[in-house]
Write a protein that holds these residues in place. Structure first.
Motif, PDB file in Angstrom:
ATOM      1  N   ARG A 182      -0.710  -3.516   4.658  1.00 23.32           N
ATOM      2  CA  ARG A 182      -0.899  -2.451   3.875  1.00 23.32           C
ATOM      3  C   ARG A 182       0.289  -2.278   3.013  1.00 23.32           C
ATOM      4  O   ARG A 182       1.007  -1.281   3.098  1.00 23.32           O
ATOM      5  N   PRO A 183       0.497  -3.140   2.290  1.00 26.43           N
ATOM      6  CA  PRO A 183       1.881  -3.092   1.286  1.00 26.43           C
ATOM      7  C   PRO A 183       1.874  -1.778   0.390  1.00 26.43           C
ATOM      8  O   PRO A 183       1.036  -1.528  -0.118  1.00 26.43           O
ATOM      9  N   GLY A 184       2.934  -1.304   0.591  1.00 29.84           N
ATOM     10  CA  GLY A 184       3.149  -0.024  -0.414  1.00 29.84           C
ATOM     11  C   GLY A 184       4.486  -0.093  -1.114  1.00 29.84           C
ATOM     12  O   GLY A 184       5.299  -0.966  -0.695  1.00 29.84           O
ATOM     13  N   HIS A 185       4.785   0.766  -1.976  1.00 29.27           N
ATOM     14  CA  HIS A 185       6.110   0.866  -2.828  1.00 29.27           C
ATOM     15  C   HIS A 185       6.409   2.402  -2.998  1.00 29.27           C
ATOM     16  O   HIS A 185       5.681   3.152  -3.393  1.00 29.27           O
ATOM     17  N   LEU A 186       7.710   2.570  -2.516  1.00 27.46           N
ATOM     18  CA  LEU A 186       8.228   3.933  -2.846  1.00 27.46           C
ATOM     19  C   LEU A 186       9.355   4.003  -3.560  1.00 27.46           C
ATOM     20  O   LEU A 186      10.366   2.957  -3.529  1.00 27.46           O
TER      21      LEU A 186
ATOM     22  N   PRO B  98      -7.930   6.846  -4.588  1.00 28.43           N
ATOM     23  CA  PRO B  98      -8.769   7.627  -3.735  1.00 28.43           C
ATOM     24  C   PRO B  98      -9.397   6.212  -2.767  1.00 28.43           C
ATOM     25  O   PRO B  98      -9.431   5.319  -3.223  1.00 28.43           O
ATOM     26  N   ILE B  99      -9.829   6.643  -1.552  1.00 26.29           N
ATOM     27  CA  ILE B  99     -10.324   5.376  -0.553  1.00 26.29           C
ATOM     28  C   ILE B  99     -11.744   5.805  -0.711  1.00 26.29           C
ATOM     29  O   ILE B  99     -12.126   7.079  -0.217  1.00 26.29           O
TER      30      ILE B  99
ATOM     31  N   SER C 240      -6.470  -0.340  -0.478  1.00 30.34           N
ATOM     32  CA  SER C 240      -6.123  -1.204   1.017  1.00 30.34           C
ATOM     33  C   SER C 240      -4.833  -1.309   1.167  1.00 30.34           C
ATOM     34  O   SER C 240      -4.507  -1.708   2.186  1.00 30.34           O
ATOM     35  N   GLY C 241      -3.824  -0.821   0.328  1.00 30.73           N
ATOM     36  CA  GLY C 241      -2.444  -0.872   0.772  1.00 30.73           C
ATOM     37  C   GLY C 241      -2.227   0.667   0.845  1.00 30.73           C
ATOM     38  O   GLY C 241      -2.651   1.608   0.977  1.00 30.73           O
ATOM     39  N   GLY C 242      -0.623   0.737   0.866  1.00 32.57           N
ATOM     40  CA  GLY C 242       0.033   1.887   1.149  1.00 32.57           C
ATOM     41  C   GLY C 242      -0.332   2.661   2.463  1.00 32.57           C
ATOM     42  O   GLY C 242      -0.803   2.116   3.353  1.00 32.57           O
ATOM     43  N   ASN C 243      -0.323   4.171   2.412  1.00 34.44           N
ATOM     44  CA  ASN C 243      -0.679   4.870   3.602  1.00 34.44           C
ATOM     45  C   ASN C 243      -1.763   5.613   3.477  1.00 34.44           C
ATOM     46  O   ASN C 243      -1.572   6.795   2.432  1.00 34.44           O
ATOM     47  N   PRO C 244      -2.679   5.474   4.089  1.00 35.61           N
ATOM     48  CA  PRO C 244      -3.798   6.383   3.955  1.00 35.61           C
ATOM     49  C   PRO C 244      -3.519   8.048   4.371  1.00 35.61           C
ATOM     50  O   PRO C 244      -2.680   8.108   5.291  1.00 35.61           O
TER      51      PRO C 244
END
Length: 279
Positions: free
Chosen positions: A253-257, A276-277, A17-21
């Motif tokens: 949709r928090p993500g970390h790079l 995976p989604i 549910s986070g990041g970029n799909p």
């Protein structure tokens, strides 16, 4: 294309549910350009990656499509594709042959992928373009952090970079979609990298992406690489810096790079996990 195997992964997050799909098609050899664009529009994510050819020894031809157009390089879909390959074949190293050039990607046993972009470069942002960009964003010049001057950076795709003085200015993003899209199409910009510097090695970022058919990209690996090149070119970090980027929280949709700069390496390394989604 009803039998096409379309995978869905969330990149730059350990949580679906986070990041970029990103959509991932590992066997797109039979698809035309129109087919790939149609699939990307159907998937509806900011990017879908298509492996159109396997050349042996881990070398693959990869193309990237947003719902509206092909883009030369996409970082989060690269991470998603590499992890999808690792889920089937185990950890390892690949070379993605993209429209922007060759991009090596390594995946470890924890679903963490590290790509190395093509060589990064930075150019001045024309004064007229800065004015138009601020107008489209509905920002004032007083919103800008003078310690981080506006530039256009490239590490596979072009991204203007604007830094603001407060996190709240970043949170209040509300731009003129038609105006920004028209300017980006005119200048060949893929996203706009908007940043707020928490400290020397930690940034919050947002990336409007109207040219791709979405309001905002939740986690943007290509722009992260461009930002790494920008920070290095302007001597804003040391030559062997590790920079942490937070993105997507404003979208839920928090993500970390993680951006890594290595002395003597023209490209910029961008790392993150993907999962995976379900669906």
């Amino acid at each position: 294309m009803t039998d096409l195997d379309i995978l869905r992964y969330a990149a730059f997050s350990a949580d679906p549910s986070g990041g970029n799909p990103a959509g991932v098609v590992l066997d797109a050899a039979a698809l035309s350009d129109a087919d790939m664009l149609s699939v990307a529009a159907e998937v509806g994510y900011s990017e879908t990656a298509f492996v159109t050819e396997r050349r042996g020894d881990g070398v693959l031809r990869v193309r990237y499509f947003s719902p509206l157009a092909e883009v030369p390089f996409c970082g989060h879909a690269t991470v998603a594709t590499a992890v999808a390959l690792a889920d089937r074949h185990g950890p390892g190293t690949y070379v993605f042959v993209t429209n922007a050039g060759e991009v090596p990607v390594t995946v470890d046993e924890h679903r963490r992928a590290t790509l190395t972009s093509v060589g990064a470069r930075v150019a001045e942002l024309a004064e007229d373009d800065l004015t138009a960009l601020l107008t489209a964003l509905r920002w004032a010049r007083s919103d800008l952090d003078t310690a981080l001057p506006p530039r256009v950076a490239y590490a596979g795709a072009y991204h203007p970079i604007l830094a603001v003085t407060t996190r709240q200015r970043l949170a209040d993003l509300d731009y003129d979609v038609p105006a920004l899209k028209a300017l980006m199409e005119l200048r060949g910009w893929t996203t706009v990298q908007l940043v707020w510097r928490e400290d020397e090695h930690h940034f919050d970022v947002r990336d409007p992406f109207p040219v791709g058919g979405v309001y905002e990209d939740p986690a943007t690996g290509a722009a992260a690489a461009a930002l790494g090149g920008y920070l290095r070119d302007l001597w804003l970090v040391e030559g062997d810096a590790v920079i942490e980027l937070s993105q997507g929280a404003d979208l839920g949709r928090p993500g970390h790079l993680t951006v890594t700069l290595l002395p003597g390496e023209a490209g910029v390394r961008v790392s993150g996990t993907a999962v995976p989604i379900a669906g």
